[in-house]
Write a protein that holds these residues in place. Structure first.
Motif, PDB file in Angstrom:
ATOM      1  N   ASP A 202      62.593  48.521  26.891  1.00  0.00           N
ATOM      2  CA  ASP A 202      61.293  49.278  27.538  1.00  0.00           C
ATOM      3  C   ASP A 202      60.765  50.190  26.100  1.00  0.00           C
ATOM      4  OD1 ASP A 202      61.719  48.200  29.822  1.00  0.00           O
ATOM      5  OD2 ASP A 202      62.603  49.943  31.052  1.00  0.00           O
ATOM      6  N   LEU A 203      61.829  50.778  25.601  1.00  0.00           N
ATOM      7  CA  LEU A 203      61.262  51.467  24.563  1.00  0.00           C
ATOM      8  C   LEU A 203      60.465  50.838  23.542  1.00  0.00           C
ATOM      9  CD1 LEU A 203      61.028  54.419  23.098  1.00  0.00           C
ATOM     10  CD2 LEU A 203      63.547  53.960  22.278  1.00  0.00           C
ATOM     11  N   LEU A 204      61.196  49.780  23.137  1.00  0.00           N
ATOM     12  CA  LEU A 204      60.753  48.880  22.066  1.00  0.00           C
ATOM     13  C   LEU A 204      59.349  48.395  22.511  1.00  0.00           C
ATOM     14  CD1 LEU A 204      60.900  47.327  19.312  1.00  0.00           C
ATOM     15  CD2 LEU A 204      62.157  45.462  20.730  1.00  0.00           C
ATOM     16  N   LEU A 205      58.887  47.883  23.777  1.00  0.00           N
ATOM     17  CA  LEU A 205      57.894  47.605  24.297  1.00  0.00           C
ATOM     18  C   LEU A 205      56.809  48.503  24.396  1.00  0.00           C
ATOM     19  CD1 LEU A 205      58.969  45.170  27.277  1.00  0.00           C
ATOM     20  CD2 LEU A 205      57.785  44.375  25.143  1.00  0.00           C
ATOM     21  N   GLU A 206      57.134  49.571  24.722  1.00  0.00           N
ATOM     22  CA  GLU A 206      56.147  50.868  24.578  1.00  0.00           C
ATOM     23  C   GLU A 206      55.913  51.093  23.031  1.00  0.00           C
ATOM     24  OE1 GLU A 206      53.676  52.817  26.720  1.00  0.00           O
ATOM     25  OE2 GLU A 206      55.400  51.789  27.920  1.00  0.00           O
ATOM     26  N   ALA A 207      56.871  51.422  22.265  1.00  0.00           N
ATOM     27  CA  ALA A 207      56.488  51.463  20.809  1.00  0.00           C
ATOM     28  C   ALA A 207      55.747  50.579  20.204  1.00  0.00           C
ATOM     29  CB  ALA A 207      57.649  51.679  19.970  1.00  0.00           C
ATOM     30  N   ALA A 208      55.918  49.207  20.588  1.00  0.00           N
ATOM     31  CA  ALA A 208      54.973  48.272  19.997  1.00  0.00           C
ATOM     32  C   ALA A 208      53.391  48.357  20.192  1.00  0.00           C
ATOM     33  CB  ALA A 208      55.454  46.740  20.338  1.00  0.00           C
ATOM     34  N   LYS A 209      53.154  49.010  21.566  1.00  0.00           N
ATOM     35  CA  LYS A 209      51.911  49.456  21.910  1.00  0.00           C
ATOM     36  C   LYS A 209      51.211  50.532  21.126  1.00  0.00           C
ATOM     37  CE  LYS A 209      52.887  48.033  26.794  1.00  0.00           C
ATOM     38  NZ  LYS A 209      53.211  48.516  28.060  1.00  0.00           N
ATOM     39  N   ASP A 210      52.087  51.268  20.613  1.00  0.00           N
ATOM     40  CA  ASP A 210      51.553  52.666  19.702  1.00  0.00           C
ATOM     41  C   ASP A 210      50.651  51.936  18.662  1.00  0.00           C
ATOM     42  OD1 ASP A 210      52.000  55.591  19.275  1.00  0.00           O
ATOM     43  OD2 ASP A 210      52.080  54.616  17.379  1.00  0.00           O
ATOM     44  N   ASN A 212      50.844  53.070  15.913  1.00  0.00           N
ATOM     45  CA  ASN A 212      51.366  53.349  14.538  1.00  0.00           C
ATOM     46  C   ASN A 212      52.777  52.771  14.763  1.00  0.00           C
ATOM     47  OD1 ASN A 212      49.029  54.538  12.709  1.00  0.00           O
ATOM     48  ND2 ASN A 212      49.581  56.396  14.156  1.00  0.00           N
ATOM     49  N   GLY A 213      53.148  52.181  15.812  1.00  0.00           N
ATOM     50  CA  GLY A 213      54.720  51.635  16.119  1.00  0.00           C
ATOM     51  C   GLY A 213      55.564  52.928  15.858  1.00  0.00           C
ATOM     52  N   THR A 214      55.174  54.221  16.570  1.00  0.00           N
ATOM     53  CA  THR A 214      55.971  55.390  16.216  1.00  0.00           C
ATOM     54  C   THR A 214      56.762  55.641  17.425  1.00  0.00           C
ATOM     55  OG1 THR A 214      54.241  56.247  14.747  1.00  0.00           O
ATOM     56  CG2 THR A 214      55.659  57.850  15.440  1.00  0.00           C
ATOM     57  N   VAL A 215      58.000  56.150  17.310  1.00  0.00           N
ATOM     58  CA  VAL A 215      58.757  56.741  18.112  1.00  0.00           C
ATOM     59  C   VAL A 215      59.273  58.166  17.791  1.00  0.00           C
ATOM     60  CG1 VAL A 215      61.125  56.866  19.442  1.00  0.00           C
ATOM     61  CG2 VAL A 215      59.653  54.668  19.066  1.00  0.00           C
ATOM     62  N   LEU A 216      59.149  59.177  18.425  1.00  0.00           N
ATOM     63  CA  LEU A 216      59.487  60.769  18.151  1.00  0.00           C
ATOM     64  C   LEU A 216      60.647  61.167  18.967  1.00  0.00           C
ATOM     65  CD1 LEU A 216      55.870  62.049  17.891  1.00  0.00           C
ATOM     66  CD2 LEU A 216      57.527  61.202  16.053  1.00  0.00           C
ATOM     67  N   LYS A 217      61.739  61.551  18.304  1.00  0.00           N
ATOM     68  CA  LYS A 217      62.749  61.940  19.246  1.00  0.00           C
ATOM     69  C   LYS A 217      62.961  63.447  18.749  1.00  0.00           C
ATOM     70  CE  LYS A 217      67.370  61.254  18.194  1.00  0.00           C
ATOM     71  NZ  LYS A 217      68.599  60.659  18.038  1.00  0.00           N
ATOM     72  N   VAL A 218      62.703  64.321  19.882  1.00  0.00           N
ATOM     73  CA  VAL A 218      63.007  65.698  19.302  1.00  0.00           C
ATOM     74  C   VAL A 218      63.708  66.420  20.453  1.00  0.00           C
ATOM     75  CG1 VAL A 218      61.533  67.819  18.994  1.00  0.00           C
ATOM     76  CG2 VAL A 218      60.569  65.400  18.197  1.00  0.00           C
ATOM     77  N   ARG A 219      64.561  67.431  20.063  1.00  0.00           N
ATOM     78  CA  ARG A 219      65.253  68.234  21.065  1.00  0.00           C
ATOM     79  C   ARG A 219      65.020  69.577  20.908  1.00  0.00           C
ATOM     80  NH1 ARG A 219      69.495  67.433  24.598  1.00  0.00           N
ATOM     81  NH2 ARG A 219      69.991  65.200  23.718  1.00  0.00           N
ATOM     82  N   THR A 220      64.422  70.144  22.179  1.00  0.00           N
ATOM     83  CA  THR A 220      63.913  71.482  22.134  1.00  0.00           C
ATOM     84  C   THR A 220      64.682  72.169  23.209  1.00  0.00           C
ATOM     85  OG1 THR A 220      62.449  71.080  23.692  1.00  0.00           O
ATOM     86  CG2 THR A 220      61.791  70.929  21.344  1.00  0.00           C
ATOM     87  N   PHE A 221      64.496  73.438  23.324  1.00  0.00           N
ATOM     88  CA  PHE A 221      65.262  74.189  24.569  1.00  0.00           C
ATOM     89  C   PHE A 221      64.746  73.578  25.945  1.00  0.00           C
ATOM     90  CE2 PHE A 221      65.151  78.022  21.666  1.00  0.00           C
ATOM     91  CZ  PHE A 221      66.186  77.890  21.389  1.00  0.00           C
ATOM     92  N   ALA A 228      56.999  57.706  22.761  1.00  0.00           N
ATOM     93  CA  ALA A 228      56.413  56.304  22.260  1.00  0.00           C
ATOM     94  C   ALA A 228      54.803  56.106  22.987  1.00  0.00           C
ATOM     95  CB  ALA A 228      57.429  55.084  22.518  1.00  0.00           C
ATOM     96  N   ASN A 229      54.198  56.125  22.205  1.00  0.00           N
ATOM     97  CA  ASN A 229      52.753  55.599  22.760  1.00  0.00           C
ATOM     98  C   ASN A 229      52.307  56.614  23.679  1.00  0.00           C
ATOM     99  OD1 ASN A 229      50.295  53.896  23.033  1.00  0.00           O
ATOM    100  ND2 ASN A 229      51.112  52.988  24.976  1.00  0.00           N
ATOM    101  N   LYS A 230      52.470  57.920  23.200  1.00  0.00           N
ATOM    102  CA  LYS A 230      52.057  59.256  23.860  1.00  0.00           C
ATOM    103  C   LYS A 230      52.680  59.377  25.095  1.00  0.00           C
ATOM    104  CE  LYS A 230      47.487  59.553  21.949  1.00  0.00           C
ATOM    105  NZ  LYS A 230      46.039  59.605  21.911  1.00  0.00           N
ATOM    106  N   LYS A 231      53.962  58.546  25.183  1.00  0.00           N
ATOM    107  CA  LYS A 231      54.603  58.616  26.692  1.00  0.00           C
ATOM    108  C   LYS A 231      56.150  59.274  26.548  1.00  0.00           C
ATOM    109  CE  LYS A 231      56.316  55.600  30.373  1.00  0.00           C
ATOM    110  NZ  LYS A 231      56.179  54.219  30.953  1.00  0.00           N
TER     111      LYS A 231
END
Length: 286
Positions: A202-210, A212-221, A228-231
């Motif tokens: 699911d992540l690969l399919l969503e990222a391929a729609k972006d 720029n093909g970008t995935v951001l993984k960020v941990r915050t409080f 991926a793809n603004k989702k």
């Protein structure tokens, strides 16, 4: 098509009375990335004491923030309205100390001052006087920006980011040091038979729609975000099981050369050629 980019940390520094602008600054930075990161070869990563600092007892509070956040920043965005902030022990406020440390390191800073109306009874006169003094000092040292409301702040910030990243010598040096965008080595032909988890697919399919093909993984409080793809793929932030599934999905794609880590902190990823080809195959099977 995948490409390399340099991740630059952007610190959002402010007292506590501009929370809406802090959120808009983060949103504007992400929007800038979607529009400009491929061409500029730079990803702007928003950071701040509230999201990128951890408890420690080896220094005064602002000193710890300086080491954990300020020193790691490439660009600083300072935002003010009616307050200057609490004295830090070395400067008139923690925000002022962050700005001074950042500038002393030879890094660019953009300062914004709100002229939005405010109820007189809600203003701390001492804080407001200190802010006016600091603003006057800033006018003597450089060029500041003012805005009338949060919407105008977001609009002018977007344009200023383009100008700063394109023209400031600090970012020009970063691009020169990193060289031209390198074409990544060709990956092995993908196999649709790869034993990927549902989350990884699911992540690969969503990222391929972006775009720029970008995935951001960020941990915050607020928990883990895998975007991926603004989702945000993590449907239940702070739920350990849900976070583990999506962290595992990122790891699966990287381990199978379907996605590449293009940052230096494991926060920014790009779909590879093999990843796009597998995503196309998966989409045809769906």
């Amino acid at each position: 098509m995948s490409y390399n980019a340099v991740v630059c940390n952007v610190m959002i520094a402010s007292p506590a009375d501009v929370q809406q602008e802090r959120l808009l600054a983060r949103e504007t930075l992400w929007n800038w990335n979607y529009l400009h990161c491929e061409q500029s070869q730079i990803v702007l990563m928003p950071i701040g004491w509230d999201t990128h600092s951890a408890p420690a007892m080896d220094d005064r509070p602002q000193g710890i923030i300086n080491k954990q956040v300020v020193e790691r920043s490439d660009l600083l965005i300072g935002i003010f309205w009616t307050r200057l902030g609490t004295p830090s022990g070395e400067a008139d406020s923690g925000t002022v100390e962050e700005i001074e440390k950042h500038l002393a390191a030879g890094k660019p800073a953009m300062l914004y001052f709100s002229s939005a109306p405010v109820r007189p009874e809600s203003v701390d006169a001492e804080q407001f006087a200190a802010l006016r003094k600091f603003k006057d000092q800033c006018k003597e040292k450089g060029l500041i920006a003012t805005y009338e409301d949060p919407a105008q702040f977001a609009a002018v910030l977007q344009g200023h980011l383009v100008h700063t990243v394109n023209d400031h010598s600090y970012f020009q040096d970063i691009r020169s040091a990193s060289g031209s965008v390198a074409t990544q080595a060709e990956n092995p032909e993908p196999s649709v038979e790869l034993d990927l988890s549902k989350e990884a697919r699911d992540l690969l399919l969503e990222a391929a729609k972006d775009p720029n093909g970008t995935v951001l993984k960020v941990r915050t409080f607020g928990g883990l975000t895998v975007q991926a793809n603004k989702k945000n793929m993590v449907t239940a932030p702070k739920d350990g099981r849900c976070e583990a599934l999506w962290e595992g999905a990122v790891d699966e794609l990287v381990e199978n050369d379907l996605m590449a880590d293009v940052g230096y902190k494991g926060e920014v990823f790009r779909v590879t050629r093999a990843g796009y080809e597998l995503a196309d195959s998966l989409a045809q099977q769906a």
